[in-house]
Every structure is written in C-alpha cells, then in structure tokens.
Motif scaffolding. Sequence first.
Motif, mmCIF file in Angstrom:
data_model
loop_
_atom_site.group_PDB
_atom_site.id
_atom_site.type_symbol
_atom_site.label_atom_id
_atom_site.label_comp_id
_atom_site.label_asym_id
_atom_site.label_seq_id
_atom_site.Cartn_x
_atom_site.Cartn_y
_atom_site.Cartn_z
ATOM 1 N N SER A 98 -5.109 94.946 38.061
ATOM 2 C CA SER A 98 -5.884 94.911 36.809
ATOM 3 C C SER A 98 -5.040 94.545 35.596
ATOM 4 O O SER A 98 -5.145 95.168 34.544
ATOM 5 N N TYR A 99 -4.171 93.560 35.732
ATOM 6 C CA TYR A 99 -3.364 93.134 34.598
ATOM 7 C C TYR A 99 -4.144 92.133 33.747
ATOM 8 O O TYR A 99 -5.234 91.701 34.101
ATOM 9 N N GLY A 100 -3.569 91.762 32.609
ATOM 10 C CA GLY A 100 -4.198 90.769 31.752
ATOM 11 C C GLY A 100 -5.461 91.288 31.085
ATOM 12 O O GLY A 100 -5.498 92.389 30.542
ATOM 13 N N PHE A 101 -6.520 90.491 31.131
ATOM 14 C CA PHE A 101 -7.773 90.812 30.445
ATOM 15 C C PHE A 101 -8.339 92.158 30.892
ATOM 16 O O PHE A 101 -8.819 92.948 30.073
ATOM 17 N N LYS A 102 -8.309 92.432 32.189
ATOM 18 C CA LYS A 102 -8.861 93.691 32.700
ATOM 19 C C LYS A 102 -8.119 94.886 32.130
ATOM 20 O O LYS A 102 -8.711 95.930 31.860
ATOM 21 N N CYS A 103 -6.824 94.738 31.940
ATOM 22 C CA CYS A 103 -6.007 95.813 31.386
ATOM 23 C C CYS A 103 -6.394 96.074 29.931
ATOM 24 O O CYS A 103 -6.558 97.227 29.516
#
Length: 258
Positions: A98-103
């Motif tokens: 869940s890196y990037g936008f999801k984070c």
Amino acid sequence: MSSSFIPKRIALVLNLAMVAIQVFLIRSVSSMNETNSYLYHKCSEAEGKYKSKSPYEGNLNFLIKDMYKDTFVRGFVYAYHGDDPNTVYILLQCGGDSYGFKCGSCLSTATSELRRRCPMNKAGIVWFDKCLLKISPTAFFEKIDDKNKFYMYSTKKVSDPALFNVKTKALLTELTAKATRRSDKLLLYETGEMKLGKMKLYGMVQFRRDLWFTVCKTCLDKIIGELPKCYDGKEGGRVLSGSCNFRYEIYPFLDTVR
C-alpha cells in the motif's frame, strides 16, 4: 403539454435494472471500504490531553499538513515538530502492498479517525488494514513498541490443528528470515505461500522501517511464538503491534499492485 408512455413490461424491466445497478454500487462501495478497514486503536491517557488552539495542537496540525507533501513511495514517515514541552512526534507506516497513493489515502483516513477516537489525547495509535498511525509527545524513533498490540483471528478451525500450527509457524519464520536479510531497509516486508494438501497457506510479515534488523527479528519471533496459544488451528489470524505484524490466511489477502 407533452407526455410519454412506457409499457408496463418495459417499465418493470427498467426498474429491475435500476435496482441491480444500485445493489452493484452498494456492493462496490462496501468492497472498497473493506480494503482499508479500521482495525483497532488505543488512546494513551498517561501523557494527558492538549487544549484547543494550544501550541501542541498547532504543532500536530503542522505535522499532519506537512506529511501530505510526501509521495509515500517508501510507505513510511517519521517526523517531529515544536519545542518542549509541546514537541509532537508522529509516525506513519503503510502496508507493504500500500505505498504511494494508497498510503496517502490511508493517512487521511487514519488522522481523521485518531482525532475522533482519541480527542485531544497527546498520544495515541490507530491501525487500519493499510497503515498504522502513531502520535506522541515523546520520541520513539528506533524504539520497539510491544505495549500496543492486539490480535485478530478466524473463528473457523482446520481439520488438523497440530500440523497446521507447525506449517504456519514455519512459513512465518521463513518470511521473517527473508525480510531481515535484505540489503537495505527500503522494504522491511515479505510475503509468501505454502501448499498444504489441496489448499494453500498465505503469509505476510512486516516491521517498522526505523528499527534495526535484529530488533525486528526479535519483535516478529516474539509474536510468532504466540501462535499455538492464541491461534490453535485457526484458518486465519494476525497480530499487530506498534513495531511489527504478521498475518496468515488460507486465501490471498494482499493487493498485487501497490
């Protein structure tokens, strides 16, 4: 004046179609919500509460606003702001899938939920399916947190609990070894699977990026060691602490794309 006429049979079909679309949308929204479900929180009363419009609240608001400037490509943020006794420390650790936008999206949800569940508390922690958020007036960088911990498990049991326990522990121990042998600390996270007869066992381990490998291994070994006592033959389970976590299921549970 104009009017229109729709045969009853066509009207019925249209109504049924609209109902089907509404049900689909409801299920879709529900499904999306489940991908980042609220799991648990803990408000720390020992550190006390801050007052509205106080320096502590101002420093907390500054940190949260500043965190949104991050791209979250590493899935981890630790920061602090302000002078004693109003220094605020904050940590965001997102799941390895869940890196990037999801984070960033999880940060928004977590900050809102922590404020709601721990109003004006100087210290608190909240877990979501995709991230962990923690605030404190005391520095905790590179410090293990095993006081904040909780358990989740399935109510269903497998047919051979003893063998299942052995295999589950073996998989999670193997994943821990792989995660703590990485050459860098960019991704302290590992996933894997194991075939168990006609079914598969899926597992995941992760620990905070600010912790040393030896500390991470100790943290994971400790919670994995609780398997027979807390998860005897359960089809799925997870332990989440303020420093590390694991999960296992007999079905795939991770996003394949970050």
